[in-house]
Design an enzyme around this catalytic site. Structure first.
Site: not given
Ligand code: PLP
Length: 391
Positions: A71, A178, A198-199, A236, A324
């Site tokens: 994110t 992904q 993202s790790a 940091t 839902c």
């Molecule tokens: N972008 C995509 C395509 C994702 O699938 C995700 C997580 O679901 C994110 C961004 C966000 O990553 P993070 O959870 O590390 O913030």
């Protein structure tokens, strides 16, 4: 049974990753900015991880900036380019199927006077490079198209789009959250200027990611504070997280080819067998241009949430693209963008396989899924009429 088929949401930390991280919560606790031995030990480990991650995407280690996750990387890319290049133009091109981590910053920028074009996709979720060309104006400063979609698994033609943006002198960002560690990535061959990762999507820990920033890319600072990450991202560094991320990259590089082959085989068997046994069902996303671990199916006359809950009761974790809220089923923006009819988007379910997935788990789910769908359909008055041939 305890089967985890939700690896697109997150993955378990690999035991080797956890082992690599542990010393950095203990004796090697130093701040990598410190000049003394404690700090320098931490710095060396951090730089080794940076080099490993750079190798995974064919970048220079200096082009990897650590962040708190996908994110932040997406926000940094979109807002960073917008903030530093406004003198060149105020137009951004993205797609209707991006993650909210790209879409929301775009909405924020619209409120600040930027113009954003949200490209349509086809029925498989593919973005057309021709549509990118058509949308470009002299004001365009950034194109952001995800490498693969998190929900339907479609892999986008980034290298083709990269050729266009490179020729036109426009920055290209790709959200590769992904795909890093799951598909081969070469930022040179793909011509991308910015790439998010993202790790926790590749057997690493949560709360650590990186943004690849090609040398020379004009970016506004996103986090203000200390001079860490060569003045590009203050705070940091999360050294244990970074070390774990590096280890996850090392494992991914070693295992990727074999995992792609193994998971593609399991994926295709799952899709084939379930579609053969369940009438009124379909695959969402592209049949071939898709993530090796992604299965997204829709079954008419059932609700995705009911499917997820029934599977959970039988020890299987999956997810749905329809939520839902107060009795009305609202399909995700992705299912809407591919134009799925309502009865199909309501019954959508995503299974995402991973490093921990075993053959027998796939067999088990193939075995129980048709029965669960049949049981839920038995409650549907509409389905009864369909079966009787009265509608
Ligand atoms: N972008 C995509 C395509 C994702 O699938 C995700 C997580 O679901 C994110 C961004 C966000 O990553 P993070 O959870 O590390 O913030």
């Amino acid at each position: 049974m305890n089967i985890y088929f939700d690896n697109a949401a997150t993955t378990p930390v690999a035991p080797e990753v956890l082992a690599a991280m542990m010393p950095f919560f203990g004796n090697f606790f130093g701040n990598p900015s410190s000049l003394h031995a404690f700090g320098q030990d931490a710095r060396r480990a951090m730089e080794a991880a940076r080099a490993e991650l750079a190798r995974l995407i064919n970048a220079d280690p200096d082009e990897i900036v650590f962040t708190s996750g996908g994110t932040e990387s997406d926000n940094f890319a979109v807002k960073g380019v917008a903030g530093a290049n406004r003198d060149r133009g105020n137009h951004i091109i993205t797609t209707k199927i991006e993650h909210h981590a790209v879409l929301e910053p775009c909405h924020v920028l619209e409120n600040q006077g930027f113009r954003v074009t949200y490209l349509d996709v086809d029925e498989y979720g593919l973005v057309s490079p021709e549509d990118v060309i058509k949308a470009i104006t002299p004001e365009t400063i950034l194109v952001s198209v995800m490498h693969a979609n998190n929900e339907i698994g479609t892999v986008e033609p980034i290298a083709e789009i990269g050729q266009i943006t490179r020729d036109m002198g426009i920055y290209l960002h790709t959200d590769a959250v992904q795909t890093v560690g799951h598909l081969p990535i070469d930022v040179q061959q793909m011509n991308v200027d910015l790439l998010s990762s993202s790790a926790h999507k590749l057997s690493g820990p949560k709360g650590i990611g990186f943004l690849y920033i090609r040398k020379g890319t004009k970016m506004a600072q996103f986090m203000h504070g200390g001079g860490q990450e060569k003045n590009r991202r203050a705070s940091t560094q999360n050294v244990p997280g970074i070390v774990g991320f590096g280890k996850a990259a090392e494992i991914a590089l070693k295992e990727m080819d074999a995992e792609i082959e193994r998971l593609t085989g399991l994926r295709d068997r799952f899709i084939r067998e379930v579609l053969a046994r369940v009438p009124h069902a379909r695959l969402n996303g592209h049949p071939q241009k898709r993530l090796p671990n992604n299965i997204n199916l829709s079954a008419a006359y059932v609700e995705g949430e009911a499917l997820v809950l029934n599977l959970d009761m039988q020890g299987v974790a999956a997810s749905t693209g329809s939520a839902c809220t107060s009795g009305s089923f609202e399909p995700s923006h992705i299912l809407k963008a591919i134009g799925l009819p309502l009865e199909m988007s309501q019954g959508s379910i995503r299974f995402t396989l991973g490093r921990i997935t075993k053959d027998e788990e796939v067999d088990y789910v193939i075995g129980i899924l048709p029965g669960i769908i049949e049981k839920l359909r038995a409650l549907s008055p509409v389905y009864k009429k369909v079966k009787d041939g009265t509608i």
